[in-house]
Design a protein around this motif. Sequence first.
Motif, short mmCIF file in Angstrom:
data_model
loop_
_atom_site.label_atom_id
_atom_site.label_comp_id
_atom_site.label_asym_id
_atom_site.label_seq_id
_atom_site.Cartn_x
_atom_site.Cartn_y
_atom_site.Cartn_z
N LYS A 99 3.11 6.34 5.38
CA LYS A 99 3.53 7.06 4.19
C LYS A 99 3.04 8.50 4.28
CE LYS A 99 3.45 6.29 -0.80
NZ LYS A 99 2.85 5.49 -1.87
N ASP A 155 1.62 12.08 2.68
CA ASP A 155 0.88 12.57 1.53
C ASP A 155 1.61 13.78 0.93
OD1 ASP A 155 0.29 14.66 3.24
OD2 ASP A 155 -1.83 14.18 3.43
N HIS A 195 -0.02 9.09 6.85
CA HIS A 195 -1.21 8.23 6.82
C HIS A 195 -0.77 6.78 6.74
CE1 HIS A 195 -4.01 11.54 6.01
NE2 HIS A 195 -3.09 12.02 5.19
N TRP A 236 -0.77 3.38 4.84
CA TRP A 236 -0.88 2.82 3.48
C TRP A 236 -1.15 1.34 3.68
CZ3 TRP A 236 1.51 -0.94 0.63
CH2 TRP A 236 1.41 -0.86 -0.75
N SER A 250 -2.49 -2.46 2.01
CA SER A 250 -2.68 -3.30 0.83
C SER A 250 -3.56 -4.48 1.23
CB SER A 250 -1.31 -3.78 0.34
OG SER A 250 -1.46 -4.75 -0.65
N PHE A 307 -4.84 4.45 0.80
CA PHE A 307 -3.96 5.44 1.40
C PHE A 307 -4.82 6.29 2.31
CE2 PHE A 307 -1.36 9.44 1.05
CZ PHE A 307 -0.33 8.97 1.83
N GLU A 366 -6.27 4.13 -3.57
CA GLU A 366 -5.15 4.53 -4.43
C GLU A 366 -5.19 3.76 -5.74
OE1 GLU A 366 -0.64 3.92 -3.64
OE2 GLU A 366 -1.24 5.81 -2.69
#
Length: 103
Positions: free
Chosen positions: A56, A58, A64, A66, A68, A88, A93
């Motif tokens: 993703k 910035d 960078h 991302w 989860s 992130f 985030e």
Amino acid sequence: MIIDIVLISLLIIAYLYWFSAQQVKSIALKATKQHCLDMNVQMLDDYIALNGLWLKRDKIGKIHFWRSFQFEFSSTGNERYNGQIIMFGCLIESIQMEPYRLS
């Protein structure tokens, strides 16, 4: 000879990615533990699991990872609830938790 250089380069890149991923996971685990303490719930299994990985950009356009992560927590000791922390790059985030029963 060129194949050896390419193979060594790939191994170095894989190691650097793994090392960076371990640092991010460590930051996420520490933040998750602190968030659970702040919310007065118990983090279960002392573990977070990678749930998703994307590239993703910035705000300035730099790419960078991302990530989860999922974790489980309990408010009463009887039920298990799920939570999620989004990273992130090396920054947190968000941390989200399922609605849970207050003890």
